[in-house]
Design a protein around this motif. Structure first.
Motif, PDB file in Angstrom:
ATOM      1  N   ILE A 198     103.010 -26.683  67.971  1.00 54.55           N
ATOM      2  CA  ILE A 198     103.882 -25.096  67.962  1.00 54.55           C
ATOM      3  C   ILE A 198     103.799 -24.526  69.706  1.00 54.55           C
ATOM      4  CG2 ILE A 198     102.977 -22.894  67.656  1.00 54.55           C
ATOM      5  CD1 ILE A 198     100.800 -23.610  65.586  1.00 54.55           C
ATOM      6  N   LEU A 199     102.653 -24.767  70.681  1.00 50.78           N
ATOM      7  CA  LEU A 199     103.532 -23.736  72.001  1.00 50.78           C
ATOM      8  C   LEU A 199     104.365 -25.075  72.167  1.00 50.78           C
ATOM      9  CD1 LEU A 199      99.179 -23.140  72.952  1.00 50.78           C
ATOM     10  CD2 LEU A 199     102.459 -21.750  72.135  1.00 50.78           C
TER      11      LEU A 199
ATOM     12  N   SER B  40     109.183 -20.886  66.601  1.00 47.92           N
ATOM     13  CA  SER B  40     108.044 -21.731  66.390  1.00 47.92           C
ATOM     14  C   SER B  40     106.721 -20.738  66.735  1.00 47.92           C
ATOM     15  CB  SER B  40     108.067 -22.435  67.433  1.00 47.92           C
ATOM     16  OG  SER B  40     108.226 -22.261  68.382  1.00 47.92           O
ATOM     17  N   VAL B  41     105.924 -20.013  67.694  1.00 47.33           N
ATOM     18  CA  VAL B  41     105.023 -19.889  67.959  1.00 47.33           C
ATOM     19  C   VAL B  41     105.142 -18.336  66.793  1.00 47.33           C
ATOM     20  CG1 VAL B  41     106.335 -18.178  70.360  1.00 47.33           C
ATOM     21  CG2 VAL B  41     102.949 -19.520  69.938  1.00 47.33           C
ATOM     22  N   GLY B  42     103.967 -17.693  67.285  1.00 46.62           N
ATOM     23  CA  GLY B  42     103.199 -16.921  66.215  1.00 46.62           C
ATOM     24  C   GLY B  42     103.653 -15.743  67.024  1.00 46.62           C
TER      25      GLY B  42
ATOM     26  N   TRP C  17      96.804 -24.047  60.535  1.00 48.75           N
ATOM     27  CA  TRP C  17      96.927 -23.625  61.752  1.00 48.75           C
ATOM     28  C   TRP C  17      96.124 -25.126  62.796  1.00 48.75           C
ATOM     29  CZ3 TRP C  17      93.287 -22.085  66.407  1.00 48.75           C
ATOM     30  CH2 TRP C  17      94.390 -22.030  67.384  1.00 48.75           C
TER      31      TRP C  17
ATOM     32  N   ASN D 189      97.946 -19.189  58.050  1.00 55.44           N
ATOM     33  CA  ASN D 189      98.965 -19.695  58.530  1.00 55.44           C
ATOM     34  C   ASN D 189      98.992 -21.149  58.321  1.00 55.44           C
ATOM     35  OD1 ASN D 189     100.023 -20.866  60.504  1.00 55.44           O
ATOM     36  ND2 ASN D 189      98.633 -20.073  62.379  1.00 55.44           N
TER      37      ASN D 189
ATOM     38  N   TYR E 207      95.342 -12.060  61.784  1.00 64.26           N
ATOM     39  CA  TYR E 207      96.587 -10.908  62.220  1.00 64.26           C
ATOM     40  C   TYR E 207      95.623  -9.755  60.629  1.00 64.26           C
ATOM     41  CZ  TYR E 207      98.868 -15.438  62.821  1.00 64.26           C
ATOM     42  OH  TYR E 207      99.224 -16.358  63.701  1.00 64.26           O
TER      43      TYR E 207
ATOM     44  N   LYS F  59      97.475 -11.168  67.833  1.00 67.64           N
ATOM     45  CA  LYS F  59      98.518 -10.214  66.964  1.00 67.64           C
ATOM     46  C   LYS F  59      99.283  -8.269  66.675  1.00 67.64           C
ATOM     47  CE  LYS F  59      98.857 -14.774  66.871  1.00 67.64           C
ATOM     48  NZ  LYS F  59      99.704 -15.888  66.872  1.00 67.64           N
TER      49      LYS F  59
ATOM     50  N   PHE G 154     104.840 -15.677  58.741  1.00 67.75           N
ATOM     51  CA  PHE G 154     105.221 -17.003  58.869  1.00 67.75           C
ATOM     52  C   PHE G 154     106.328 -16.960  57.420  1.00 67.75           C
ATOM     53  CE2 PHE G 154     101.466 -17.827  61.990  1.00 67.75           C
ATOM     54  CZ  PHE G 154     102.632 -17.762  63.057  1.00 67.75           C
TER      55      PHE G 154
ATOM     56  N   ARG H 261     107.263 -24.555  59.505  1.00 74.30           N
ATOM     57  CA  ARG H 261     106.960 -23.183  59.099  1.00 74.30           C
ATOM     58  C   ARG H 261     108.185 -21.891  60.313  1.00 74.30           C
ATOM     59  NH1 ARG H 261     101.793 -21.137  63.242  1.00 74.30           N
ATOM     60  NH2 ARG H 261     103.539 -20.683  64.586  1.00 74.30           N
TER      61      ARG H 261
HETATM   62  C1  LMR Z   1     100.643 -19.791  66.600  1.00 75.29           C
HETATM   63  O1  LMR Z   1     100.121 -20.582  64.880  1.00 75.29           O
HETATM   64  O2  LMR Z   1     102.117 -19.479  66.499  1.00 75.29           O
HETATM   65  C2  LMR Z   1      99.932 -19.322  67.236  1.00 75.29           C
HETATM   66  O3  LMR Z   1      98.634 -18.778  66.278  1.00 75.29           O
HETATM   67  C3  LMR Z   1      99.704 -19.516  67.882  1.00 75.29           C
HETATM   68  C4  LMR Z   1      98.908 -20.328  68.947  1.00 75.29           C
HETATM   69  O4  LMR Z   1      98.313 -20.207  69.787  1.00 75.29           O
HETATM   70  O5  LMR Z   1      99.368 -21.366  68.156  1.00 75.29           O
END
Ligand code: LMR
Length: 397
Positions: free
Chosen positions: A14-15, A33-35, A131, A184, A215, A247, A348, A374
């Motif tokens: 993700i990051l 991409s990132v939440g 996740w 997620n 969330y 968030k 998402f 996602r």
């Molecule tokens: C995500 O799922 O995008 C967020 O929770 C940020 C992360 O740390 O992955």
């Protein structure tokens, strides 16, 4: 040489995408991409209530000395009131205890460390998909993990029967990790009736619920998003909750999280708290102060609290608006039936796109989403939605 045998790790799923996004020279690139919530201008703003709380802190703070190992008691109390609601037996009274952890991730990790260090459990059941960090956190803490099916890819809904079937293989004493709301990455949550079934199942099978609650307020509202977790708490006398304020307060880099553990009575809770403090002390010594002070100030100042709820509702409504608009525009463009996106909750959208399509979005259109398909709906706005629709139409199969 000690480090010669170290292999390079893959980028974070993700990051790591944001790192690649930054390097992309295209001016019209889009990062979904990132939440992280972005407003209509594509900016992750600091909430007004946060700025106001920071001003108060700046003028009133007199020391930067250490916080208590578990964080300020009032912070934990505020977190429990959000989780369980005003007047709940778990807010005051000592049956539930909370420690400040760095972000929701920190709370998951400290909670997992505690379970392992205290020999509470050896195995945690994690939804598939989930996740990506969940698996790593369990492993790093020394827990084994098993997967339970969660998503029906054909019908784009919760694979409830398969989930419960698989969970019936869990052994007494195992941990079941559940997403409190806005799952997620799928955005699919159990219905109220399914939460009841899950809760009674966990109780009957003597399984320990661990709720990832990152969330709250982003899906349908602060109370609505807590309903599933509260159902679990009515049936199960013991549980863990990892809350995040990244968030819902937009405090991403302040790493404000909380681990709450519910016990059968206050005496047990006090022993648990003493051990949680050891887990915190071992991992981070004691928590950072700024994020928790912002959250506590907002939640305990009626005017700021009201402002926060309005700002939170603003984020939630904008996400819902973008979700609906995306479905409408995709349908008008003949891009396929994406109606299911409107049924999903939170930041998402699980698009159903495969790896090739995700790669084409990036390569041909400069649109970055997570490899699982996602899409971060919280990053869509009126200015980028048409490009996204055009791209999704172009890559349809
Ligand atoms: C995500 O799922 O995008 C967020 O929770 C940020 C992360 O740390 O992955």
């Amino acid at each position: 040489m000690f480090f010669d045998r170290i292999e390079a790790a893959p980028a974070d799923p993700i990051l790591g995408i944001s790192e690649a996004f930054k390097k992309d020279p295209r001016a019209d690139k889009i990062n979904l991409s990132v939440g992280v919530y972005k407003n209509e201008q594509g900016v992750t703003q600091i909430l007004d209530c946060v700025k106001k709380a920071e001003k108060i802190l700046l003028s009133e703070e007199t020391t930067k000395s250490y916080l208590p190992i578990g964080g300020m008691p009032e912070y934990g109390r505020c977190a429990r009131e959000l989780i369980f609601g005003k007047g709940s037996e778990y807010v005051d009274g000592g049956k539930a205890v909370s420690v400040h952890c760095p972000g929701g991730t920190g709370a998951l990790r400290i909670g997992s460390d505690f379970l392992h260090q205290q020999n509470v459990a050896t195995t945690v059941w994690i939804s598939d998909p989930t996740w990506a960090n969940h698996y790593q956190i369990a492993q790093a803490a020394g827990l084994k993990f098993e997967r339970y099916p969660y998503y029906d890819r054909v019908n784009h809904c919760l694979a409830f029967d398969r989930m419960m079937d698989t969970l019936s293989q869990a052994k007494e004493g195992d941990v079941v990790l559940l997403h409190g709301c806005c799952h997620n990455p799928t955005g699919i949550d159990p219905t109220a009736e399914q939460w009841e079934q899950i809760a009674t199942f966990l109780k009957e099978h003597k399984l320990l619920p661990f709720i990832d609650f990152a969330y709250q307020g982003i899906g349908h509202g602060l109370e609505e998003d807590a309903a599933g977790l509260r159902t679990i708490s009515k049936h199960c006398p013991e549980m863990l909750i990892a809350s995040s304020f990244s968030k819902n307060f937009g405090l991403y880099n302040e790493r404000a999280g909380v681990l709450t553990v519910v016990c059968k009575d206050a005496e047990t809770a006090s022993r648990v708290f003493s051990q949680l403090k050891i887990s915190v002390r071992t991992a981070i010594s004691n928590p950072p102060a700024h994020g928790e002070k912002i959250v506590t100030t907002i939640l305990s100042t009626p005017q700021l609290r009201e402002e926060w709820e309005q700002e939170l509702a603003g984020m939630r409504d904008r996400i819902l608006e973008m979700r609906k608009l995306l479905v409408e525009k995709l349908s008008a463009a003949g891009a396929g039936d994406y109606g299911f996106i409107a049924e999903q909750n939170g930041m998402f959208s699980f698009s159903g796109l495969d790896k090739d399509q995700v790669a084409r979005l990036k390569e041909e259109f400069g649109i970055y989403i997570v490899g699982s398909g996602r899409i971060c709906v919280a990053g869509i706005n009126h200015g980028n939605i048409d490009r996204l629709v055009e791209a999704l139409n172009a890559i349809k199969k």
